[in-house]
Design a protein around this motif. Structure first.
Motif, mmCIF file in Angstrom:
data_model
loop_
_atom_site.group_PDB
_atom_site.id
_atom_site.type_symbol
_atom_site.label_atom_id
_atom_site.label_comp_id
_atom_site.label_asym_id
_atom_site.label_seq_id
_atom_site.Cartn_x
_atom_site.Cartn_y
_atom_site.Cartn_z
ATOM 1 N N LYS A 27 0.832 -1.204 0.000
ATOM 2 C CA LYS A 27 0.000 0.000 0.000
ATOM 3 C C LYS A 27 0.869 1.258 0.000
ATOM 4 O O LYS A 27 0.537 2.240 -0.658
ATOM 5 N N LEU A 28 1.969 1.231 0.744
ATOM 6 C CA LEU A 28 2.845 2.405 0.824
ATOM 7 C C LEU A 28 3.715 2.567 -0.421
ATOM 8 O O LEU A 28 3.984 3.684 -0.849
ATOM 9 N N PHE A 29 4.165 1.439 -0.967
ATOM 10 C CA PHE A 29 5.071 1.452 -2.125
ATOM 11 C C PHE A 29 4.557 0.461 -3.167
ATOM 12 O O PHE A 29 5.108 -0.629 -3.320
ATOM 13 N N SER A 30 3.534 0.836 -3.886
ATOM 14 C CA SER A 30 2.864 -0.084 -4.814
ATOM 15 C C SER A 30 3.754 -0.521 -5.978
ATOM 16 O O SER A 30 3.497 -1.555 -6.586
ATOM 17 N N HIS A 31 4.797 0.212 -6.266
ATOM 18 C CA HIS A 31 5.675 -0.134 -7.385
ATOM 19 C C HIS A 31 6.715 -1.200 -7.027
ATOM 20 O O HIS A 31 7.415 -1.686 -7.888
ATOM 21 N N ILE A 32 6.803 -1.563 -5.759
ATOM 22 C CA ILE A 32 7.775 -2.570 -5.320
ATOM 23 C C ILE A 32 7.062 -3.918 -5.179
ATOM 24 O O ILE A 32 5.956 -4.002 -4.639
ATOM 25 N N ASP A 33 7.708 -4.973 -5.639
ATOM 26 C CA ASP A 33 7.151 -6.327 -5.610
ATOM 27 C C ASP A 33 6.918 -6.791 -4.170
ATOM 28 O O ASP A 33 7.717 -6.506 -3.269
ATOM 29 N N ALA A 34 5.842 -7.526 -3.939
ATOM 30 C CA ALA A 34 5.495 -8.019 -2.598
ATOM 31 C C ALA A 34 6.567 -8.940 -2.029
ATOM 32 O O ALA A 34 6.717 -9.033 -0.805
ATOM 33 N N VAL A 35 7.328 -9.624 -2.888
ATOM 34 C CA VAL A 35 8.394 -10.524 -2.414
ATOM 35 C C VAL A 35 9.454 -9.732 -1.640
ATOM 36 O O VAL A 35 10.006 -10.218 -0.652
ATOM 37 N N VAL A 36 9.709 -8.511 -2.063
ATOM 38 C CA VAL A 36 10.679 -7.667 -1.359
ATOM 39 C C VAL A 36 10.210 -7.417 0.068
ATOM 40 O O VAL A 36 10.990 -7.525 1.022
ATOM 41 N N PHE A 37 8.945 -7.133 0.235
ATOM 42 C CA PHE A 37 8.407 -6.890 1.571
ATOM 43 C C PHE A 37 8.373 -8.169 2.404
ATOM 44 O O PHE A 37 8.596 -8.142 3.608
ATOM 45 N N ALA A 38 8.109 -9.284 1.749
ATOM 46 C CA ALA A 38 8.122 -10.570 2.458
ATOM 47 C C ALA A 38 9.536 -10.884 2.962
ATOM 48 O O ALA A 38 9.714 -11.375 4.073
#
Length: 168
Positions: A27-38
């Motif tokens: 939600k904060l950084f929609s351009h970054i892939d969810a795997v990075v956050f995981a």
């Protein structure tokens, strides 16, 4: 997540943590892939371990011990591997370490807040991974053995253990 957890062998807390971290990140950084956050969700507990080492660990056991702990934590190959893998190991290690510090505080200061901290971190650990749950049981046994002579502490310990078993 609850449906998935019912079919899986692991407790649900890590999945809730991971999903929340990834969803907020997206939600904060929609351009970054969810795997990075995981993956960041695994790095964050490793950073938390470092914070525990340089704050609580240094205060309780000294700078040398905190330094050795940090050195071992960041140079062991499997720990650094699991620190960036999308697995629950770094989160479980953080919670176990946090529970240890609360258990030590129960032994050393006998404060009610330490019992509450041990209870909360113990339950969180138990709902993260089963092997970590076993470690919490062992930690409770050690804390109980060290405080058993004091009747009021023994009563608090028994209440804490009973509440932990009921909540689990």
């Amino acid at each position: 997540i609850m449906e998935f957890t019912a079919k899986d062998v692991h407790p649900p807390l890590y999945y809730w943590y991971l999903k929340t971290f990834a969803e907020v990140g997206k939600k904060l950084f929609s351009h970054i892939d969810a795997v990075v956050f995981a993956k960041l969700a695994s790095v964050l507990p490793m950073a938390g371990l470092w914070v525990l080492a340089v704050t609580k660990g240094r205060k309780e056991f000294g700078l040398f011990t905190a330094g050795i702990f940090t050195f071992c934590m960041y140079t062991m190959p499997q720990l650094t591997l699991y620190g960036v893998e999308i697995r629950m190991y770094s989160f479980a290690l953080f919670l176990v370490t946090l529970a240890y510090f609360y258990g030590y505080e129960v032994y050393r200061t006998k404060r009610q807040g330490a019992f509450i901290g041990l209870f909360i971190s113990g339950i969180m650990t138990a709902y993260t991974q089963y092997f970590s749950c076993i470690i919490i049981v062992i930690l409770y046994l050690f804390v109980g053995a060290f405080i058993w002579k004091d009747r009021s502490l023994r009563t608090k310990w028994c209440i804490n253990v009973a509440a932990s078993v009921l909540c689990y």
